[in-house]
Design an enzyme around this catalytic site. Structure first.
Site, PDB file in Angstrom:
ATOM      1  N   ASP A 125      15.696  99.474  20.192  1.00 24.65           N
ATOM      2  CA  ASP A 125      16.004  98.577  19.439  1.00 24.65           C
ATOM      3  C   ASP A 125      16.498  97.472  18.177  1.00 24.65           C
ATOM      4  O   ASP A 125      17.168  97.008  18.254  1.00 24.65           O
ATOM      5  CB  ASP A 125      18.218  98.459  20.121  1.00 24.65           C
ATOM      6  N   GLU A 126      15.043  97.187  18.029  1.00 27.28           N
ATOM      7  CA  GLU A 126      14.808  96.249  17.632  1.00 27.28           C
ATOM      8  C   GLU A 126      13.187  96.094  17.474  1.00 27.28           C
ATOM      9  O   GLU A 126      12.562  96.917  17.055  1.00 27.28           O
ATOM     10  CB  GLU A 126      13.977  95.267  17.899  1.00 27.28           C
TER      11      GLU A 126
END
Length: 398
Positions: A125-126
């Site tokens: 998610d990053e």
């Protein structure tokens, strides 16, 4: 990404928007979803009263993530679900669906790469993105491109993200947390005193709880306090390498580039038990779990094309203390039986009088592996001083 797992679930269950929701416990299965669709005519048709609540949870699971309304009650990632149930009993509990999360992860990263191709993948998610040479990347100090990326991701996936723009990765990471959700925050070098120095030292990615406790014992509570310390003082108390890094980080200095390709350094599998297990009384059950963990790590290595020679284990006791042990082989392996034997030797080197709540197996010092040999013979390091060819333990405990 903003509350990524929870946000992906809200696409599936739009009726839960704005409500406290936690993800954790059991795993989502296609069979469960099919049964819900058959009963209600569609997932979006499920009434709120039909969803399980956190108050009814009994078990040892931990929260994977939570929506922002749930976080307002103090509920957060890695928190035990029984504790979270006391804080927010009305929260809706959803199972984990890693297949779906990985699918959406690929989608949002594809969007980014279409706009800004210099991207470092930092997990599901990053990401870090280098705006330097991207057309329009310097407009409005980077805000224009950040907004385009946000809009494109939302248009493609329905998900939102927060963007931190800064001269380096250290400051960009911190800035990305300033205005969640859906925020764009820009930090320039001249903003350090106003935006960064008032923050707690823990906001620096790389200062963990132990280092923070040592800093606080020295009266250093904010990044500004840390920046006021001399380099010799920090080296004296934290060592040459970490002390120098603390000094640089407090002054917003970070020379790390955005890395577009990288190899994994290790692969691991772990599990938390439904009840605490004892090495003697629950030997058979522990043995089966231990073997399966080794098999799953081996399957991961084979599927992704790697082999390793540092084998390690992780235990967490009933009192939540954790211990790790590892050993290095004189050869690389992706074989489940070899991993099991080495992990068993590591297990012999930890105290096992207490009951155990978590067990994990890790394989490190990885090299790319193909057809039983390294893809590049130049990648193979020589055996290190950690090799234990004469380890006195000859059989695993479990």
């Amino acid at each position: 990404m903003d509350a990524f797992f929870a946000s992906v679930e809200l696409l599936r269950y739009p009726q839960l928007q704005g409500l406290p929701v936690v993800i954790g416990g059991s795993r989502h299965t296609p069979e469960d979803e099919a049964a819900l669709i058959a009963r209600w005519g569609g997932l979006e048709q499920i009434p709120l009263e039909a969803f399980p609540r956190l108050a009814g949870y009994v078990g040892r699971g931990v929260i994977t993530t939570a929506t922002y309304p749930a976080r307002q009650f103090g509920v957060g990632s890695a928190m035990g679900m029984m504790k979270a149930a006391r804080l927010c009993p009305q929260a809706i509990l959803l199972p984990i669906d890693f297949v779906r999360y990985r699918t959406y992860s690929r989608r949002f990263k594809e969007v980014i790469l279409s706009l800004a191709p210099v991207m470092e993948d930092r997990g599901v998610d990053e990401v870090y993105i280098d705006f330097t040479a991207v057309p329009g990347g310097q407009e409005e100090g980077g805000r224009a491109l950040a907004a385009r990326i946000q809009q494109a991701i939302h248009a493609k996936t329905g998900l939102t993200c927060s963007v931190g723009v800064a001269p380096n990765k250290l400051l960009a990471k911190m800035a990305s947390e300033f205005q969640k959700p859906r925020g764009i925050s820009i930090v320039q070098p001249q903003d350090l005193e106003q935006l960064i120095w008032p923050l707690a030292c823990r906001k620096i990615n790389g200062i963990g709880p132990k280092a923070d406790a040592r800093l606080q014992a020295l009266g250093i509570t904010t990044i500004g306090d840390l920046a006021a310390c001399s380099l010799p003082f920090l080296v004296q108390h934290f060592g040459k390498s970490y002390g120098a890094w603390l000094h640089a980080a407090a002054h917003g200095q970070d020379e790390r580039p955005v890395v577009t390709e990288s190899e994994p350094v290790s692969m691991s599998r772990e599990t938390t038990f439904e009840r605490d297990l004892h090495a003697v009384q629950d030997k058979a059950e522990l043995g089966a779990i231990f073997t399966r963990l080794c098999e799953r790590v081996a399957e991961d290595l084979v599927r992704k094309g790697y082999a390793g020679r540092t084998i390690g284990i992780k235990l967490r006791y009933a009192d939540f203390r954790s211990v790790t042990r590892d050993m290095s082989l004189d050869h690389f392996t992706q074989d489940a039986a070899a991993i099991r034997r080495a992990a068993g030797l590591c297990l012999k080197r930890v105290p096992l009088q207490q009951r155990i709540r978590l067990l994990g197996v890790r394989v490190g010092a990885l090299v790319a592996w193909e057809n039983g040999a390294p893809r590049d013979a130049g990648e193979v390091p020589v055996a290190s001083h950690r090799s234990r060819p004469s380890d006195p333990f000859t059989a695993p405990l479990f």
